[in-house]
Design a protein around this motif. Structure first.
Motif, PDB file in Angstrom:
ATOM      1  N   VAL A 124       0.847  -1.198   0.000  1.00  0.00           N
ATOM      2  CA  VAL A 124       0.000   0.000   0.000  1.00  0.00           C
ATOM      3  C   VAL A 124       0.888   1.256   0.000  1.00  0.00           C
ATOM      4  O   VAL A 124       0.583   2.239  -0.683  1.00  0.00           O
ATOM      5  N   ALA A 125       2.014   1.170   0.726  1.00  0.00           N
ATOM      6  CA  ALA A 125       2.924   2.327   0.739  1.00  0.00           C
ATOM      7  C   ALA A 125       3.442   2.611  -0.678  1.00  0.00           C
ATOM      8  O   ALA A 125       3.626   3.757  -1.069  1.00  0.00           O
ATOM      9  N   ALA A 126       3.633   1.547  -1.466  1.00  0.00           N
ATOM     10  CA  ALA A 126       4.159   1.736  -2.826  1.00  0.00           C
ATOM     11  C   ALA A 126       3.052   2.084  -3.832  1.00  0.00           C
ATOM     12  O   ALA A 126       3.251   2.897  -4.724  1.00  0.00           O
ATOM     13  N   HIS A 127       1.893   1.451  -3.682  1.00  0.00           N
ATOM     14  CA  HIS A 127       0.854   1.578  -4.718  1.00  0.00           C
ATOM     15  C   HIS A 127      -0.337   2.437  -4.313  1.00  0.00           C
ATOM     16  O   HIS A 127      -1.244   2.644  -5.114  1.00  0.00           O
ATOM     17  N   GLY A 128      -0.377   2.865  -3.054  1.00  0.00           N
ATOM     18  CA  GLY A 128      -1.518   3.679  -2.603  1.00  0.00           C
ATOM     19  C   GLY A 128      -2.808   2.878  -2.602  1.00  0.00           C
ATOM     20  O   GLY A 128      -2.801   1.648  -2.513  1.00  0.00           O
ATOM     21  N   ASP A 129      -3.914   3.587  -2.785  1.00  0.00           N
ATOM     22  CA  ASP A 129      -5.235   2.958  -2.683  1.00  0.00           C
ATOM     23  C   ASP A 129      -5.646   2.310  -4.021  1.00  0.00           C
ATOM     24  O   ASP A 129      -6.709   2.611  -4.569  1.00  0.00           O
ATOM     25  N   THR A 130      -4.777   1.462  -4.553  1.00  0.00           N
ATOM     26  CA  THR A 130      -5.105   0.825  -5.837  1.00  0.00           C
ATOM     27  C   THR A 130      -5.209  -0.687  -5.690  1.00  0.00           C
ATOM     28  O   THR A 130      -5.355  -1.397  -6.677  1.00  0.00           O
ATOM     29  N   LEU A 131      -5.099  -1.173  -4.468  1.00  0.00           N
ATOM     30  CA  LEU A 131      -4.977  -2.628  -4.222  1.00  0.00           C
ATOM     31  C   LEU A 131      -6.219  -3.217  -3.569  1.00  0.00           C
ATOM     32  O   LEU A 131      -6.783  -2.607  -2.662  1.00  0.00           O
ATOM     33  N   LEU A 132      -6.567  -4.429  -3.964  1.00  0.00           N
ATOM     34  CA  LEU A 132      -7.630  -5.178  -3.280  1.00  0.00           C
ATOM     35  C   LEU A 132      -7.062  -6.542  -2.876  1.00  0.00           C
ATOM     36  O   LEU A 132      -6.419  -7.209  -3.690  1.00  0.00           O
TER      37      LEU A 132
ATOM     38  N   TRP B 163     -14.335  -9.335 -10.718  1.00  0.00           N
ATOM     39  CA  TRP B 163     -15.020  -8.463  -9.746  1.00  0.00           C
ATOM     40  C   TRP B 163     -13.989  -7.533  -9.084  1.00  0.00           C
ATOM     41  O   TRP B 163     -14.225  -6.336  -8.937  1.00  0.00           O
ATOM     42  N   ALA B 164     -12.849  -8.103  -8.716  1.00  0.00           N
ATOM     43  CA  ALA B 164     -11.841  -7.312  -8.006  1.00  0.00           C
ATOM     44  C   ALA B 164     -11.263  -6.221  -8.911  1.00  0.00           C
ATOM     45  O   ALA B 164     -11.119  -5.064  -8.492  1.00  0.00           O
ATOM     46  N   TRP B 165     -10.961  -6.570 -10.167  1.00  0.00           N
ATOM     47  CA  TRP B 165     -10.364  -5.569 -11.069  1.00  0.00           C
ATOM     48  C   TRP B 165     -11.372  -4.521 -11.531  1.00  0.00           C
ATOM     49  O   TRP B 165     -11.001  -3.497 -12.066  1.00  0.00           O
TER      50      TRP B 165
ATOM     51  N   ARG C 288     -13.041  -3.048  -9.347  1.00  0.00           N
ATOM     52  CA  ARG C 288     -13.021  -2.127  -8.194  1.00  0.00           C
ATOM     53  C   ARG C 288     -11.684  -1.435  -7.977  1.00  0.00           C
ATOM     54  O   ARG C 288     -11.638  -0.269  -7.603  1.00  0.00           O
ATOM     55  N   LYS C 289     -10.605  -2.185  -8.200  1.00  0.00           N
ATOM     56  CA  LYS C 289      -9.262  -1.609  -8.007  1.00  0.00           C
ATOM     57  C   LYS C 289      -8.364  -2.101  -9.147  1.00  0.00           C
ATOM     58  O   LYS C 289      -8.607  -3.163  -9.718  1.00  0.00           O
ATOM     59  N   SER C 290      -7.311  -1.339  -9.425  1.00  0.00           N
ATOM     60  CA  SER C 290      -6.482  -1.727 -10.582  1.00  0.00           C
ATOM     61  C   SER C 290      -5.498  -2.855 -10.257  1.00  0.00           C
ATOM     62  O   SER C 290      -4.941  -3.479 -11.154  1.00  0.00           O
ATOM     63  N   ARG C 291      -5.285  -3.129  -8.963  1.00  0.00           N
ATOM     64  CA  ARG C 291      -4.308  -4.145  -8.570  1.00  0.00           C
ATOM     65  C   ARG C 291      -4.908  -5.110  -7.560  1.00  0.00           C
ATOM     66  O   ARG C 291      -5.704  -4.690  -6.701  1.00  0.00           O
ATOM     67  N   VAL C 292      -4.467  -6.384  -7.641  1.00  0.00           N
ATOM     68  CA  VAL C 292      -4.924  -7.392  -6.689  1.00  0.00           C
ATOM     69  C   VAL C 292      -3.716  -7.988  -5.976  1.00  0.00           C
ATOM     70  O   VAL C 292      -2.699  -8.301  -6.601  1.00  0.00           O
ATOM     71  N   PHE C 293      -3.840  -8.121  -4.663  1.00  0.00           N
ATOM     72  CA  PHE C 293      -2.841  -8.869  -3.874  1.00  0.00           C
ATOM     73  C   PHE C 293      -3.500 -10.213  -3.577  1.00  0.00           C
ATOM     74  O   PHE C 293      -4.518 -10.275  -2.886  1.00  0.00           O
ATOM     75  N   PHE C 294      -2.942 -11.288  -4.136  1.00  0.00           N
ATOM     76  CA  PHE C 294      -3.589 -12.614  -4.129  1.00  0.00           C
ATOM     77  C   PHE C 294      -2.765 -13.581  -3.284  1.00  0.00           C
ATOM     78  O   PHE C 294      -1.569 -13.753  -3.514  1.00  0.00           O
ATOM     79  N   PHE C 295      -3.412 -14.266  -2.321  1.00  0.00           N
ATOM     80  CA  PHE C 295      -2.689 -15.233  -1.490  1.00  0.00           C
ATOM     81  C   PHE C 295      -3.593 -16.402  -1.134  1.00  0.00           C
ATOM     82  O   PHE C 295      -4.812 -16.280  -1.227  1.00  0.00           O
ATOM     83  N   PRO C 296      -3.072 -17.553  -0.664  1.00  0.00           N
ATOM     84  CA  PRO C 296      -1.655 -17.894  -0.599  1.00  0.00           C
ATOM     85  C   PRO C 296      -1.146 -18.588  -1.872  1.00  0.00           C
ATOM     86  O   PRO C 296       0.052 -18.756  -2.001  1.00  0.00           O
ATOM     87  N   ASP C 297      -2.014 -19.014  -2.804  1.00  0.00           N
ATOM     88  CA  ASP C 297      -1.529 -19.879  -3.895  1.00  0.00           C
ATOM     89  C   ASP C 297      -1.127 -19.095  -5.140  1.00  0.00           C
ATOM     90  O   ASP C 297      -1.976 -18.641  -5.906  1.00  0.00           O
ATOM     91  N   GLN C 298       0.180 -18.994  -5.346  1.00  0.00           N
ATOM     92  CA  GLN C 298       0.651 -18.290  -6.551  1.00  0.00           C
ATOM     93  C   GLN C 298       0.111 -18.921  -7.830  1.00  0.00           C
ATOM     94  O   GLN C 298      -0.217 -18.219  -8.796  1.00  0.00           O
TER      95      GLN C 298
END
Ligand code: 13P
Ligand code: SF4
Length: 381
Positions: free
Chosen positions: A128-136, A170-172, A174-184
């Motif tokens: 979030v520090a790097a990308h700001g409010d663009t992550l879900l 659905w996620a994209w 709402r926001k331009s970036r997704v942080f996805f876990f745990p399965d790469q």
């Protein structure tokens, strides 16, 4: 594991059941099930062994089982023959007077264990520090209730291997970036099939000491998907070489794999999808179809037994079981059922109230998505 209630002092110990002969266990499970009647429902994941799944009132993949858990109105006891994160999800979705029981509490998931709450929070803060409010944040069902709550509290959501595509869409939106876990692998395979190039993805290596340097690509502006570097210890063992060998041995073969398999395996397969999707492909296929299947061995063996008109074998010649799924055995099932009959609840999985609310928000978001039960087949290169 959070919120586990121990067997009470009056409950009969498991040791009394571990020594019983197989035939007696089977007969007594039947009797106990009959006696508990509509007070009990047994849910079984497709990876369960034959001697357990035969007692399931409903079978399913993790999405179907969570939908089924939410639908149970009558049963007081939901006995979950699967792994801990599935039982936790059932507990979050159950009605107030119901209890969810996992016959063996050691039935965890090595992938879920790869994403700890504090590690994910630290990663989130840096991203979030790097990308700001663009992550879900999006968590795979194979994660702790705490991580589901983490997502729920931040506008995020849960996905399963059946609905990862619908969830990422659905996620994209709402926001331009997704942080996805745990399965790469599920994240990468699904996003790539949706047209996201690998160059727009980056990995978050939770084992790295040097989070600023080693993960530099995570902070680049063109990254749309940040993937936690977790994996399934079963599916990660399938290789492209095995796919190539299967095709060389039998050019007519169809390769069908779970999306937890590595990228090159999924790209070289004919089809990829959840366990429910895999079953449906074989069910619908013409007699005489040849399959090699890359998923847990209990399911592959069951498909081979149920479809003698087709040729079904595992992609891996040496057996590849999920150790934790296989911890659920008939003796543990009998132990929990007979204790229930005597009024003792053993191995109740109870998600703490502080976690339940936002974990339910994330699960409900997933369950309300349209088309979320439709697996997105992943095409071959
Ligand atoms: P499904 O979503 O296909 O049930 O898979 C769950 C799982 O744990 C696969 O390893
Ligand atoms: Fe976890 Fe893999 Fe077992 Fe599924 S097969 S429960 S992801 S270890």
């Amino acid at each position: 594991m959070s919120g586990i209630q121990d067997a009470g002092p009056q409950a009969r110990p498991f040791a009394d059941f571990a020594v019983l002969p197989e035939a007696e266990i089977r007969e007594r499970v039947r009797t106990a099930k009959r006696a508990l009647g509509s007070r009990l429902v047994i849910l079984g994941h497709h990876y369960q062994r034959e001697s357990v799944i035969e007692f399931a009132d409903f079978r399913g993949d993790s999405l179907k089982l969570s939908q089924l858990a939410a639908l149970q109105q009558q049963a007081e006891f939901i006995v979950f023959c699967g792994v801990h994160f599935m039982a936790e999800s059932a507990d979050i979705l159950r009605r107030p007077r119901q209890s969810v029981i996992l016959p063996d509490l050691r039935a965890g998931c090595s992938m879920a264990d790869m994403a700890g709450g504090e590690d994910v929070e630290e990663a989130w803060e840096r991203l979030v520090a790097a990308h700001g409010d663009t992550l879900l944040p999006v968590t795979y069902m194979n994660s702790t209730a705490e991580l589901k709550a983490f997502c729920g509290a931040r506008g995020g959501v849960v996905c399963t291997s059946s609905n990862a595509r619908a969830v990422l869409e659905w996620a994209w939106e709402r926001k331009s970036r997704v942080f996805f876990f745990p399965d790469q692998h599920l994240g990468r395979n699904t996003a790539f099939a949706m047209g996201v190039p690998l160059a727009h993805m980056a990995e978050w290596d939770w084992r790295s000491e040097d989070l600023d340097g080693a993960n530099a690509p995570c902070y680049e502006a063109d990254r749309r998907l940040i993937l936690w570097r977790g994996f399934c210890s079963v599916h990660t063992k399938f290789t492209k070489q095995e796919v190539d060998e299967a095709r060389a041995e039998d050019p007519a073969v169809k390769v069908l794999v779970h999306p937890e398999c590595p990228f090159d395996v999924v790209r070289s397969a004919d089809l990829a999808g959840s366990t429910e999707f895999i079953i449906e492909q074989v069910r619908q296929a013409a007699a005489g179809t040849h399959w090699v299947i890359g998923t847990e061995i209990n399911l592959v063996r069951r498909l081979a037994l149920e479809h003698p008109e087709q040729r079904v074998r595992s992609l891996q010649k040496s057996v590849c079981p999920c150790v934790t799924m296989n911890r659920i055995d008939p003796a543990h099932l009998l132990w929990v059922l007979e204790n229930l009959l005597e009024g003792h609840l053993v191995n109740v999985v109870q998600v703490p109230e502080t976690v339940r609310h936002y974990a339910k928000v994330a699960l409900d978001r997933m369950l309300s998505l349209k088309g979320s039960g439709t697996p997105g087949p992943m095409a071959r290169d």
